[in-house]
Design a protein around this motif. Sequence first.
Motif, mmCIF file in Angstrom:
data_model
loop_
_atom_site.group_PDB
_atom_site.id
_atom_site.type_symbol
_atom_site.label_atom_id
_atom_site.label_comp_id
_atom_site.label_asym_id
_atom_site.label_seq_id
_atom_site.Cartn_x
_atom_site.Cartn_y
_atom_site.Cartn_z
ATOM 1 N N ASP A 14 52.875 22.540 60.964
ATOM 2 C CA ASP A 14 53.213 22.489 62.396
ATOM 3 C C ASP A 14 52.013 22.026 63.222
ATOM 4 O OD1 ASP A 14 55.784 23.240 62.028
ATOM 5 O OD2 ASP A 14 55.449 25.382 62.440
ATOM 6 N N ALA A 15 50.853 22.585 62.919
ATOM 7 C CA ALA A 15 49.650 22.198 63.673
ATOM 8 C C ALA A 15 49.304 20.731 63.425
ATOM 9 C CB ALA A 15 48.480 23.104 63.277
ATOM 10 N N GLY A 16 49.526 20.277 62.212
ATOM 11 C CA GLY A 16 49.253 18.879 61.880
ATOM 12 C C GLY A 16 50.175 17.933 62.635
ATOM 13 N N LYS A 17 51.448 18.328 62.749
ATOM 14 C CA LYS A 17 52.407 17.481 63.473
ATOM 15 C C LYS A 17 52.046 17.408 64.962
ATOM 16 C CE LYS A 17 56.860 18.247 62.056
ATOM 17 N NZ LYS A 17 57.907 19.038 61.360
ATOM 18 N N ILE A 18 51.623 18.545 65.503
ATOM 19 C CA ILE A 18 51.229 18.551 66.928
ATOM 20 C C ILE A 18 50.017 17.639 67.134
ATOM 21 C CG2 ILE A 18 50.244 19.998 68.780
ATOM 22 C CD1 ILE A 18 52.011 22.316 67.631
ATOM 23 N N LEU A 19 49.021 17.795 66.279
ATOM 24 C CA LEU A 19 47.820 16.962 66.412
ATOM 25 C C LEU A 19 48.166 15.477 66.292
ATOM 26 C CD1 LEU A 19 44.743 16.535 66.562
ATOM 27 C CD2 LEU A 19 44.645 16.930 64.088
ATOM 28 N N PRO B 292 45.573 13.084 56.873
ATOM 29 C CA PRO B 292 45.892 14.515 56.747
ATOM 30 C C PRO B 292 45.887 14.947 55.271
ATOM 31 C CG PRO B 292 47.895 13.222 57.037
ATOM 32 C CD PRO B 292 46.760 12.242 56.964
ATOM 33 N N PRO B 293 46.038 16.245 55.029
ATOM 34 C CA PRO B 293 46.252 16.702 53.653
ATOM 35 C C PRO B 293 47.534 16.062 53.087
ATOM 36 C CG PRO B 293 45.775 18.545 55.113
ATOM 37 C CD PRO B 293 45.983 17.355 55.991
ATOM 38 N N PHE B 294 47.602 15.941 51.756
ATOM 39 C CA PHE B 294 48.731 15.251 51.116
ATOM 40 C C PHE B 294 50.098 15.705 51.633
ATOM 41 C CE2 PHE B 294 45.786 14.937 47.279
ATOM 42 C CZ PHE B 294 45.585 13.570 47.407
ATOM 43 N N VAL B 295 50.274 17.031 51.727
ATOM 44 C CA VAL B 295 51.629 17.528 52.030
ATOM 45 C C VAL B 295 52.071 17.198 53.444
ATOM 46 C CG1 VAL B 295 51.755 19.366 50.327
ATOM 47 C CG2 VAL B 295 50.723 19.851 52.547
ATOM 48 N N HIS B 296 51.177 16.769 54.303
ATOM 49 C CA HIS B 296 51.559 16.412 55.676
ATOM 50 C C HIS B 296 51.805 14.917 55.845
ATOM 51 C CE1 HIS B 296 50.133 20.398 56.118
ATOM 52 N NE2 HIS B 296 49.160 20.245 56.985
ATOM 53 N N SER C 264 42.699 16.611 69.454
ATOM 54 C CA SER C 264 43.245 15.320 69.866
ATOM 55 C C SER C 264 42.423 14.670 70.966
ATOM 56 C CB SER C 264 44.701 15.466 70.294
ATOM 57 O OG SER C 264 44.823 16.454 71.289
ATOM 58 N N ARG C 265 42.004 15.475 71.949
ATOM 59 C CA ARG C 265 41.244 14.904 73.074
ATOM 60 C C ARG C 265 39.934 14.275 72.566
ATOM 61 N NH1 ARG C 265 42.826 12.610 77.079
ATOM 62 N NH2 ARG C 265 41.376 11.121 76.250
ATOM 63 N N ASP C 266 39.239 14.995 71.706
ATOM 64 C CA ASP C 266 37.969 14.483 71.190
ATOM 65 C C ASP C 266 38.181 13.218 70.365
ATOM 66 O OD1 ASP C 266 36.748 16.602 72.368
ATOM 67 O OD2 ASP C 266 36.061 17.569 70.514
ATOM 68 N N PHE C 267 39.189 13.245 69.524
ATOM 69 C CA PHE C 267 39.397 12.088 68.647
ATOM 70 C C PHE C 267 39.792 10.858 69.467
ATOM 71 C CE2 PHE C 267 41.894 9.837 65.168
ATOM 72 C CZ PHE C 267 40.764 9.375 64.517
ATOM 73 N N VAL C 268 40.643 11.065 70.466
ATOM 74 C CA VAL C 268 41.048 9.917 71.301
ATOM 75 C C VAL C 268 39.854 9.401 72.100
ATOM 76 C CG1 VAL C 268 42.547 9.180 73.197
ATOM 77 C CG2 VAL C 268 43.472 10.569 71.344
ATOM 78 N N ASP C 269 39.002 10.305 72.565
ATOM 79 C CA ASP C 269 37.796 9.833 73.259
ATOM 80 C C ASP C 269 36.905 9.017 72.311
ATOM 81 O OD1 ASP C 269 38.575 10.844 75.670
ATOM 82 O OD2 ASP C 269 37.380 12.681 75.529
#
Length: 253
Positions: free
Chosen positions: A17-22, A44-48, A243-248
């Motif tokens: 769930d957290a991975g999908k949100i990110l 992401p990790p394989f399962v995501h 997300s904010r950091d990565f997009v920046d």
Amino acid sequence: MRKNIAAGNWKMNLDLDAGKILASEVINMTADEVSNDAEVILIPPFVHITSVKQLAGSAKNVFVGAQNCSDKASGAFTGEISVEMLKSAGVDYIVVGHSERREIYGEDDALLASKTKAVLEGGLKPIFCCGEKLESREAEQHFAVNKEQIEKGLFGLSKEEILKVVIAYEPVWAIGTGVTASSDQAQEMHAYIRGLIAEQYDQETADSISILYGGSVKPDNAQELFAQPDVDGGLVGGASLKSRDFVDIIKSF
Ligand code: PGA
């Protein structure tokens, strides 16, 4: 000419769930805010992977990567995942030889050369990592260490093959430590690596390969690092989980 790439290596973090949100946040913000043509790779990790790929859909310039793969095609290898499986899940890039794989799981140069070959034979692109430990830098062996990793991991490839490889220079002392290589240190090593490729293949080939820097890349240092002539982007760990950091960071090209 070579591409600018921001790759987010989530490592072994986040449940589904957290991975999908990110992933959704990064994809949406990238579409809204990033006007340049940098490639974004979510790793992401394989399962995501399947879920993240679905979310990425046909988003412009967003690709999905895997953190590792087997060098074997199929068979009785419990716990392993093949390039073909990753390809069928929509993966475009596979990280090979991250220092955590080299150090914690004992992956050696021969295995990493074999994985790199398997990724290319499967039609995907390796993100091949190299980088020295602190003691090697202190002993001024850092050029020699990176040279050996690149020679043993990549120089068995043909010119057509190496043109599909992305290289990530990740000094081990800068990974997850908050200590970043200075932009001068990064530029110096990236230029050295590009020079090795020019010597082995040719200058045009060397100029076409993206070389990413990894090791505590953050929004406040990405711009200076990415401004270096031989730094074509970043392989980002910790800061790719926000997300904010990565997009920046993506916006720092
Ligand atoms: P870091 O990790 O950004 O958390 O230092 C980088 C990496 O290991 O790829």
